[in-house]
Design an enzyme around this catalytic site. Structure first.
Site, short mmCIF file in Angstrom:
data_model
loop_
_atom_site.label_atom_id
_atom_site.label_comp_id
_atom_site.label_asym_id
_atom_site.label_seq_id
_atom_site.Cartn_x
_atom_site.Cartn_y
_atom_site.Cartn_z
N GLU A 1 25.16 54.56 57.57
CA GLU A 1 26.43 55.01 57.02
C GLU A 1 26.54 54.75 55.53
OE1 GLU A 1 26.01 53.48 59.89
OE2 GLU A 1 27.09 54.64 61.40
N HIS B 1 36.33 50.19 68.46
CA HIS B 1 36.29 51.65 68.59
C HIS B 1 37.70 52.22 68.67
CE1 HIS B 1 32.03 51.43 69.05
NE2 HIS B 1 31.86 52.54 69.70
#
Ligand code: TPP
Ligand code: TPP
Ligand code: MG
Ligand code: MG
Lengths: 310, 348, 310, 348
Positions: free
Chosen positions: B61, B130
């Site tokens: 990322e 999440h």
């Protein structure tokens, strides 16, 4: 060729010496990370590049900015915080930029421009351009995860770029071997399938090897290439002074590097009057640049709010 | 405008149309080209535009965000997709220290036409890592725009606007909204920043619902109606720049503000909206305010706790009711199944 | 020894098969990333460890949790979101933890527990303990920068830890070679000066090689060690189903791995009644665990606010 | 308590005393053991405690934060030092997704006694990437505590408190404050969260100054005095948990609140404080509020712009004056050199 090399080396050296001279007057409005001693890397690499090739660097980018053709007046004005600077006083010494000459950015956060180079190279490849991108970073940059991620991606996509690790053995005052178990940055790159090579502090050798890589990339051979260029910083990490008194390194360690000074070496390869002509031209240019900076105005207060968005 | 499509399809169509129109638009991110195609939002695009313009990436990322920045410096218009906003924490250095700052710190010499799509979601048992919605981070730092569209219409219009914007835009999608359907014109259009939408008119209390919480606010509005209260509901659509003016004007009328964020409250979007309204109306109108958002804890996966973690239509209605009545009334409307148009089944 | 191995392998396989059976009832309250097919890695490694050794894992940690001695009842209760779960319903399947048995954490963000293992190992070394730490992660984890940073630090400080890369060739649906230019994760580790080795899908071989590393570390030899364990995920990335219909991989690719099933292999190495005794004990334990989860209460609403701070 | 030492010395002493007292305290970060010793705050500690307990690290902010987490899981009490808060953007994943969440998501089975020291600073020509104060990010996410002490006294007390805390604490130091001197007891003591300090009593307006802006607020208070206005000045000391109560009580008295943050305002600490005060006093007391902080742009290095980027004593006094008078008065006090006790010379 030697004259071009010498002009570039001498110019960088002398610009930074002028910075050292002026620094105590407080006219320079940002911290300076000098490249003195490391000029050979930027010059050797950039002499192998075209105007439409692109470089990315770190906060220590005076040398690469100048070697790549960055505007000297705008650089000094930038250091002075003036409206005529390359970024109107919004960059300072650490973020030199000259898009017209392919100096696409320099960041004060270590390692951060490495993936920019990869992204730029991706765009070139997508557009079937034959320009190349060079990423300059230090041995400290090779500590950061983004270095490996970028290598992995560049190798995966076979990007037309060249990694140049300027290994001066130190990150601020910390030696490479206090940060890395083995001094083998080039090998670390090779394990990603990237041709990688270590080069001594020799401007001609840097030029030759990087030139060959550039040629290969332009011919459409798959990239990237990697070079670990050994070099040495003569001055303190940030600021205009020597720092041997700090004790983290010795003069003895520096000696061989200083003896190997590539500016002197190239001077020696020129005819005396050719050399003198170059020197006096460069001196005049430098004087003009500092005068330009001196005379330029500071940006107007209204500039605070410009350049945020289109 | 009687064509009805889903949010997923709206995102896909916006991307497709812009990629078709402009060869500099490219799309990448983990799994954009895999069989699930980011819930369908990237379906078919790899086939149509080829693997150079649409590609999956390594799990990197940090570097991939830097790569997107480098691409945009070279004149491309990258769309970088993240299936969860939580993962943007790995990209913060590039987003905050470079993307937000490049145009300014390089004195306008460069600009970054970059879109970062990231999904937020209700946990459904996924818990701590999440489930986050951290849009306030991006609102905090000058140099980034933030869109959080709720409807398929705005999803398409904001995405096209974001792609055409010459500066970085964070585009925030809630996974529950992905299944929402609504009218969406086929031709391209933009929903630019600067204008919040009043989704329901009312006079008693202003409900500002961010992202998915807009849906819960719309339901709350119906509950409140049955309690005799007329709520005005506002969808900010763009969080940065934020249209504080429209919100303040509504509160000038209603005198009451309940901001419901799909995120934490401390230093969050709700704090910002309450502060802005307070600033704008001070001396002009006495107001009552209430913030709602995630409970100030880590998101728990077990349903017995997760249900308490999120505001919902009934708790919002109850809070707004108290605002209007001026004190805690203990009113909690009976659950109405007719308001449950949207079905959610996890995990996503 | 084979009986211990078989018990552990069989137990993990059967627990996950029960999870598959129960999943459609919606009693399991979090997504499950099954280890079926990958049991040999966790078992081979953990059978070489002591109770006071420590492991860190990922969201795919049912196998390592069980192999390291994690409490089965608490695991199933955790999946059910019950108050009696190992984290009282606050972890779900992705964050299994059993500190008493050295299962110190599992994270849903890829790669993130790798440095935790290094930090834990640093503490052990500082305190002159002879325990070791094992970090489990996937081939996808090896894409992330933190993997390289952690390797570099662990090698620099010679930490008593073992890196176990469970290479199942995929990150979700993306093959390793679409993410990495070369399939050489062990080599990437070796370049940091770390002894690194690739091991086939063989529980006894994993045990032997990791056991030797553990022995060396306990004897005070410098760490870390690295093992790339080749393995294969039989089920979909997340959830209880097969996924060969998705098209990102073929049944043919899976076949040799399934033929090499280590659970079956070890079954074959036992006497029939020894095997049956183990199996029936395990079945009883599993039944009890699911019953325990079933009967346990959900956490009380007041639990929402506990466990934030001391 | 008549011993006077600098903030640097206070930080050093707190670390030294805790390392002496508790062998589980260890100290690391880039350059903690180098000749500059983090402005002196770590001076001599490597020599005293040896290279295992005090060590410099590779440039690996992400992994080293994870390493700190692993150490704390093993029962150590790491202090991880960053010379600039900007670099924490590389560590956000570990801080937000792990450190803040571990105790909760592991149901209390683990805890992380971790201190992250990071320095913020006035740019002095360093510009965009060496000037940020992003404490609001850490205030936003449940599970982290945030201290931002202003005085040497609080620097020592907060650091000892942070080290002894069983959960993660973000400890924020402003580089200008490093040179501040003040009375500091030699024996150990703690300054726990939960109690803001009223540094000057007053009745007309409440000034809340965060970190270095506390100093500018104290100067503003003196300017205001000369303008006939009695400002009450509050130093929150701990930003999370925040003592909103003390601030609200002050505003209940003064009716006017000016929050001056050493950071951006949108979704920042100032937004939070304004929102909290509004919530607490609604219906009870009409209030006038004002937020001040960084200009909503990237930090420019050139002095002609940098001076406009930061609030200062005079602009704060001017704003507070307007708050009290009820409208823009255009009052800007003459600069007084006697209030410039603190000298700052960069770059650091
Ligand atoms: C991410 C990050 N961490 C720490 C720093 C502080 N810092 C500034 S320069 C530097 C050393 C970098 O060394 P190297 O990459 O070798 O470059 P050199 O200064 O030798 O040219 C450090 C640690 C920083 N700027 N960015
Ligand atoms: C940092 C991060 N990026 C992306 C994801 C989404 N994601 C979840 S699992 C996964 C694949 C990881 O593959 P690998 O490490 O090989 O583990 P495996 O699932 O094969 O066991 C991805 C990309 C994530 N959880 N974390
Ligand atoms: Mg270096
Ligand atoms: Mg895998």
């Amino acid at each position: 060729m030697h004259d071009r090399f010498y002009r570039s080396l001498y110019r960088i050296r002398r610009v930074e010496e002028e910075i050292i001279r002026v620094y105590p007057t407080d006219k320079i409005k940002s911290p300076v990370h000098l490249s003195i001693g490391q000029e050979a890397v930027s010059v050797g690499v950039c002499e192998a590049l075209r105007a439409d090739d692109v470089v990315f660097g770190s906060y220590r980018s005076h040398a690469v900015y100048l070697a790549k053709g960055g505007d000297l007046k705008k650089m000094i004005a930038e250091l002075y915080g003036k409206a005529t600077g390359c970024a109107k006083g919004k960059a300072g010494s650490m973020h030199l930029v000259d898009a017209a000459h392919g100096v696409m950015g320099a960041s004060a956060v270590v390692g951060t421009t490495i993936p920019h180079a990869a992204g730029y190279a991706y765009a070139l490849k997508l557009r079937r351009k034959d320009s190349v991108v060079v990423s300059f970073f230090g041995d400290g940059g090779a500590d950061e995860g983004v270095f490996y991620e970028s290598l992995n991606f560049a190798a995966l996509k076979k990007l037309p770029m060249i990694f140049i690790c300027e290994n001066n053995s130190y990150a601020i005052h910390t030696h490479q071997l206090c940060r890395q178990p083995t001094a083998n940055i080039a090998e670390r790159a090779r394990v990603f399938g990237v041709p990688a090579e270590r080069i001594e502090d020799d401007v001609l050798r840097v030029h030759e090897r990087v030139g060959a890589a550039v040629k290969a990339l332009r011919a459409g051979e798959p990239g990237p290439f990697f070079f670990e260029c050994l070099t040495y910083r003569w001055k303190e990490h940030v600021g205009p002074n020597d720092d041997f008194h700090l004790g983290y390194r010795t003069r003895e360690e520096a000696d061989p590097w200083m003896k190997n000074d590539q500016v002197k070496r190239l001077a020696g390869l020129l005819e005396a009057d050719q050399r003198r002509r170059i020197e006096s031209e460069v001196e005049a240019e430098i004087q003009a640049a500092f005068a330009f900076a001196e005379e330029s105005p500071f940006p107007d207060g209204s500039e605070l709010f410009t350049d945020m968005f289109k | 405008m009687d064509r009805t499509i889903s949010y997923v399809e709206a995102v896909r169509e916006a991307t497709d149309q812009e990629m078709e129109r402009d060869a500099s638009v490219i799309l990448f991110g983990l799994d954009v080209d895999d069989p699930k195609a980011i819930q369908g939002t990237t379906r078919g695009l790899a086939q149509k535009y080829g693997p150079e313009r649409v590609f999956g990436t390594p799990l990197s990322e940090d570097a991939m965000t830097g790569v997107a920045i480098g691409m945009s410096l070279a004149g491309l218009r990258p769309i970088h997709v993240h299936i969860r906003m939580d993962f943007l924490m790995l990209a913060m250095n590039q987003l905050i220290n470079i993307a937000a700052k490049s145009r300014y710190m390089y004195g306008g010499q460069v600009h970054l036409p970059l879109v970062v799509r990231s999904m937020i979601g209700k946990s459904w048992g996924q818990g701590a890592q999440h489930s986050q919605a951290l849009h306030s981070f991006f609102m905090h730092v000058p140099g980034l725009k933030v869109a959080a569209p709720t409807t398929p219409y705005d999803a398409k219009g904001c995405l096209i606007e974001a792609i055409r914007d010459d500066d970085p835009v964070m585009y925030v999608e809630h996974r529950i909204l992905h299944f929402q359907k609504g009218p969406v014109p086929e031709p391209t259009y933009t929903v630019p920043p600067g204008k919040a939408r009043i989704t329901v008119k009312g006079k008693d209390v202003t409900l500002v619902g961010i992202s998915y919480m807009q849906v819960e606010c719309l339901r709350a509005q119906r509950y409140l109606e049955s309690g005799g209260i007329q709520a005005e509901v506002i969808d900010p659509i763009w969080l940065s720049p934020l249209d504080g003016e429209t919100i303040a004007e509504s509160v000038r009328k209603t005198g009451r503000l309940c901001v419901v964020d799909n995120g934490w409250m401390t230093c969050g979007a709700a704090a910002e909206i309450v502060a802005q309204v307070t600033e704008r109306l001070q001396g002009a109108r006495e107001v009552r305010v209430r913030r709602m958002g995630f409970a100030p804890v880590t998101c728990p996966p077990t349903p017995s706790l997760e249900n308490l973690f999120y505001p919902n239509a009934r708790t919002i209605a109850s809070a707004a009711y108290d605002l209007v009545k001026g004190s805690a009334q203990g009113w909690l409307p009976e659950e109405r199944t007719d308001l449950r148009e949207i079905e959610f089944r996890g995990p996503f």
